[in-house]
Design a protein around this motif. Sequence first.
Motif, PDB file in Angstrom:
ATOM      1  N   ALA A  41    -109.447-101.717 -58.929  1.00 51.50           N
ATOM      2  CA  ALA A  41    -110.017-101.466 -57.609  1.00 51.50           C
ATOM      3  C   ALA A  41    -109.993 -99.975 -57.285  1.00 51.50           C
ATOM      4  N   HIS A  42    -108.909 -99.294 -57.622  1.00 53.39           N
ATOM      5  CA  HIS A  42    -108.798 -97.848 -57.411  1.00 53.39           C
ATOM      6  C   HIS A  42    -109.947 -97.110 -58.096  1.00 53.39           C
ATOM      7  N   GLU A  43    -110.165 -97.417 -59.368  1.00 56.05           N
ATOM      8  CA  GLU A  43    -111.211 -96.719 -60.118  1.00 56.05           C
ATOM      9  C   GLU A  43    -112.612 -97.126 -59.649  1.00 56.05           C
ATOM     10  N   MET A  44    -112.771 -98.353 -59.166  1.00 57.18           N
ATOM     11  CA  MET A  44    -114.081 -98.786 -58.670  1.00 57.18           C
ATOM     12  C   MET A  44    -114.431 -98.087 -57.354  1.00 57.18           C
TER      13      MET A  44
ATOM     14  N   PHE B 106    -108.890 -90.392 -44.541  1.00 60.48           N
ATOM     15  CA  PHE B 106    -108.049 -91.571 -44.311  1.00 60.48           C
ATOM     16  C   PHE B 106    -108.714 -92.520 -43.315  1.00 60.48           C
ATOM     17  N   ALA B 107    -109.596 -91.997 -42.473  1.00 58.05           N
ATOM     18  CA  ALA B 107    -110.302 -92.839 -41.488  1.00 58.05           C
ATOM     19  C   ALA B 107    -111.552 -93.494 -42.072  1.00 58.05           C
ATOM     20  N   ASP B 108    -111.941 -93.106 -43.275  1.00 57.97           N
ATOM     21  CA  ASP B 108    -113.185 -93.603 -43.884  1.00 57.97           C
ATOM     22  C   ASP B 108    -112.887 -94.821 -44.750  1.00 57.97           C
ATOM     23  N   LYS B 109    -113.249 -96.013 -44.266  1.00 60.36           N
ATOM     24  CA  LYS B 109    -112.947 -97.265 -44.974  1.00 60.36           C
ATOM     25  C   LYS B 109    -114.107 -97.744 -45.850  1.00 60.36           C
ATOM     26  N   ARG B 110    -115.216 -97.060 -45.857  1.00 61.91           N
ATOM     27  CA  ARG B 110    -116.375 -97.537 -46.612  1.00 61.91           C
ATOM     28  C   ARG B 110    -116.078 -97.690 -48.103  1.00 61.91           C
TER      29      ARG B 110
ATOM     30  N   ARG C 196    -108.988 -92.112 -50.463  1.00 58.25           N
ATOM     31  CA  ARG C 196    -109.718 -93.356 -50.229  1.00 58.25           C
ATOM     32  C   ARG C 196    -109.361 -94.414 -51.267  1.00 58.25           C
ATOM     33  N   ALA C 197    -109.247 -94.017 -52.530  1.00 57.59           N
ATOM     34  CA  ALA C 197    -108.958 -94.985 -53.591  1.00 57.59           C
ATOM     35  C   ALA C 197    -107.558 -95.583 -53.432  1.00 57.59           C
ATOM     36  N   SER C 198    -106.577 -94.749 -53.107  1.00 51.26           N
ATOM     37  CA  SER C 198    -105.225 -95.265 -52.913  1.00 51.26           C
ATOM     38  C   SER C 198    -105.130 -96.125 -51.664  1.00 51.26           C
ATOM     39  N   MET C 199    -105.908 -95.786 -50.640  1.00 45.64           N
ATOM     40  CA  MET C 199    -105.878 -96.532 -49.388  1.00 45.64           C
ATOM     41  C   MET C 199    -106.538 -97.897 -49.531  1.00 45.64           C
ATOM     42  N   LEU C 200    -107.657 -97.971 -50.238  1.00 47.40           N
ATOM     43  CA  LEU C 200    -108.476 -99.179 -50.261  1.00 47.40           C
ATOM     44  C   LEU C 200    -108.146-100.122 -51.417  1.00 47.40           C
TER      45      LEU C 200
END
Length: 278
Positions: A174-177, A267-271, A205-209
């Motif tokens: 998921a991180h790499e995607m 950090f606020a960007d969830k896209r 973003r990758a670590s967050m999502l």
Amino acid sequence: MSTPPPPSSTPLPSSSSAPQPETQPQQQQQSQPQPTARPLPRFLENDPARTGYDPSLKWWMNYFKILAGQITPEGIEHYREDRYKANEARDCARCERDRDYLFQYSPVIRFLRDKVTALNGTLDASNVVCRRCPARVAEDGRVVRQGGGFSPDHGILICANEMRSRSHLEDTLAHEMVHAWDHLRWKVDWMGGHDLKHAACTEIRASMLSGECRWTRESITRGNWTLTQQFQNCVRMRAIQSVMARATCRGDVHATKVVNEVWDSCFADKRPFEEVYR
């Protein structure tokens, strides 16, 4: 995230015509001076006299030497690498089975694959590959290791020997995607040739999502039982570590400064998600 060695796979096409979003840092002009790269770390070769690990012995003999405290931490890392080499075929086969399972049944992996497809990209078994990734022991005792990587030209690498479980592989994939989606959605300066803000933003973003910083993994896997700001601290720490891996990063102070500069917007960007749900 570090860029993996090129696997034999189908390239991930780039959608460079997409507009630059307000939450992504703008590229600096070519005329600006380039940052000075850090010298690459020197890596240690195993010396049985120094480490206690003798690769000429049977693996189980060295294992008992580890239990008896006769092998140094450096020697344990060399032993671990030799066992990874011996078990490479087994680890890669298990990784490929788990990868195929996740592409079929994992909600987050299927969601990200669909979002990548919507941007005219393709992620499947042809360019999500499992390989053994060697770890190296640096001169200062630091172990250089990675769980995976994304290359705009080749796809995603999963380090099969570092995957502890299917759940771990799911977080790594998921991180790499997320990196792949960022690559297709925006023109990302991956290696920080102009500055490191793009790299910092996509790592945040990758670590967050991806789910790799959720409380259950931090507490059970990493032993971090902090209740206050645990998620934010994990995302920040992992983003700093990934930025430090870039050749143009001058060290931890430089990486921390860059991450802090883009933290609020990225950090606020969830896209492409609506919320962080893992």
